[in-house]
Design a protein around this motif. Structure first.
Motif, PDB file in Angstrom:
ATOM      1  N   ASP A  96      99.123 103.866 -53.268  1.00  0.00           N
ATOM      2  CA  ASP A  96     100.263 103.186 -52.646  1.00  0.00           C
ATOM      3  C   ASP A  96     100.465 101.807 -53.257  1.00  0.00           C
ATOM      4  OD1 ASP A  96     100.799 105.322 -51.022  1.00  0.00           O
ATOM      5  OD2 ASP A  96      99.742 104.510 -49.279  1.00  0.00           O
ATOM      6  N   SER A  97      99.376 101.127 -53.565  1.00  0.00           N
ATOM      7  CA  SER A  97      99.474  99.807 -54.186  1.00  0.00           C
ATOM      8  C   SER A  97     100.162  99.891 -55.544  1.00  0.00           C
ATOM      9  CB  SER A  97      98.081  99.199 -54.332  1.00  0.00           C
ATOM     10  OG  SER A  97      98.136  97.977 -55.030  1.00  0.00           O
ATOM     11  N   THR A 144      95.613  98.874 -48.137  1.00  0.00           N
ATOM     12  CA  THR A 144      96.517  99.814 -48.806  1.00  0.00           C
ATOM     13  C   THR A 144      95.734 100.604 -49.840  1.00  0.00           C
ATOM     14  OG1 THR A 144      98.335  98.238 -48.549  1.00  0.00           O
ATOM     15  CG2 THR A 144      98.670 100.033 -50.104  1.00  0.00           C
ATOM     16  N   ARG A 161     102.293 102.160 -56.529  1.00  0.00           N
ATOM     17  CA  ARG A 161     103.721 102.457 -56.312  1.00  0.00           C
ATOM     18  C   ARG A 161     104.462 101.205 -55.835  1.00  0.00           C
ATOM     19  NH1 ARG A 161     101.229 107.324 -54.139  1.00  0.00           N
ATOM     20  NH2 ARG A 161     101.609 109.057 -55.573  1.00  0.00           N
ATOM     21  N   ASP A 162     103.813 100.429 -54.974  1.00  0.00           N
ATOM     22  CA  ASP A 162     104.443  99.200 -54.496  1.00  0.00           C
ATOM     23  C   ASP A 162     104.694  98.213 -55.622  1.00  0.00           C
ATOM     24  OD1 ASP A 162     104.374 100.211 -51.947  1.00  0.00           O
ATOM     25  OD2 ASP A 162     102.598  99.064 -51.324  1.00  0.00           O
ATOM     26  N   ARG A 163     103.883  98.292 -56.676  1.00  0.00           N
ATOM     27  CA  ARG A 163     104.025  97.401 -57.834  1.00  0.00           C
ATOM     28  C   ARG A 163     104.998  97.963 -58.862  1.00  0.00           C
ATOM     29  NH1 ARG A 163      97.905  97.139 -59.306  1.00  0.00           N
ATOM     30  NH2 ARG A 163      98.696  96.254 -61.265  1.00  0.00           N
TER      31      ARG A 163
END
Length: 254
Positions: free
Chosen positions: A148-149, A144, A151-153
């Motif tokens: 994106d990482s 990733t 945003r995922d967090r």
């Protein structure tokens, strides 16, 4: 402050010039003779950030070279975000070696310079033999992308660099005379720890007005040169390093 004590002849003076890398021009600083060390800076900075380190290396018998990275200072500054991916930046570093007829060297990088220097070590181990990575630890490419990482967090609205995708971001860095002082102060150890820049706390952003014109540790000549460089170039192309992150992620899968 840099002293010339102990240096003689060619080692004494930093040479400031523009070289051709292919069809594009890049500004470099060069000092000393011996095994080569190439310095790569980050945002918002120029080759001038390395003058003290270059002097120290020249004194110890090295050939120190620093460049204004693509998009900064007097170097080639294309507007297209895709031209700030690692293959282009690594190509610039190799191009400096080719232009100066240096077979291989040690790389020293800070911030974005460190990130791309790490990738240069991976891509061209024939030209780059050792690495000093300042402020950016090495992390292998995962599945990733960094953006994106984040945003995922749940940090999409908080992490400062993600806001740099906004085309109006560069205007927030104007005027350079004030924002360079802010960056030097808040991102250093000068403020109390609880007041320093925090990349995920919008209240502790790097562009807060600084209480001083420049930190007392900063060489006034360096501050003056840096402000003048960004008054000339602006900040837009330098911010492309952040915007190119997802493009580099896709290109670096190998």
């Amino acid at each position: 402050m840099v002293s010339d004590a102990g240096l003689t002849g060619k080692n004494r003076q930093i040479v400031d010039r523009v070289i051709d890398i292919g069809k594009n021009q890049f500004r470099i600083l060069e000092q000393g003779e011996g095994p080569a060390v190439l310095f790569a800076h980050g945002f918002p900075d120029t080759a001038d950030t390395w003058r003290s380190q270059m002097h120290a290396l020249a004194e110890e018998g090295y050939r120190a070279v620093a460049l204004d990275m693509r998009g900064f200072g007097a170097s080639f500054s294309p507007s297209e975000v895709e031209q700030y991916t690692s293959p282009y930046i690594v190509g610039d570093l190799v191009g400096v070696l080719d232009a100066l007829e240096i077979p291989s060297c040690t790389l020293v990088g800070h911030d974005w310079g460190a990130d791309h220097a790490q990738k240069a070590m991976l891509m061209r181990p024939d030209r780059f033999k050792a690495l000093v990575s300042v402020s950016i630890p090495y992390a292998p490419r995962g599945e990733t992308s960094l953006n994106d990482s984040l945003r995922d967090r749940g940090l999409g609205d908080r992490y400062c660099a993600l806001a740099f995708d906004n085309p109006d971001t560069s205007k927030q860095f104007l005027p350079a005379g004030k924002t360079i002082a802010s960056v030097l102060y808040w991102l250093s150890a000068s403020p109390p720890p609880e007041q320093r820049w925090d990349p995920i706390d919008p209240a502790k952003h790097m562009l807060r007005p600084a209480p001083v014109a420049a930190p007392d540790w900063a060489d006034p000549n360096y501050v003056r040169r840096t402000i003048a460089a960004f008054e000339h170039s602006g900040f837009e192309t330098g911010l492309n390093y952040y915007r190119a992150v997802p493009h580099t992620f896709e290109l670096m899968s190998a």
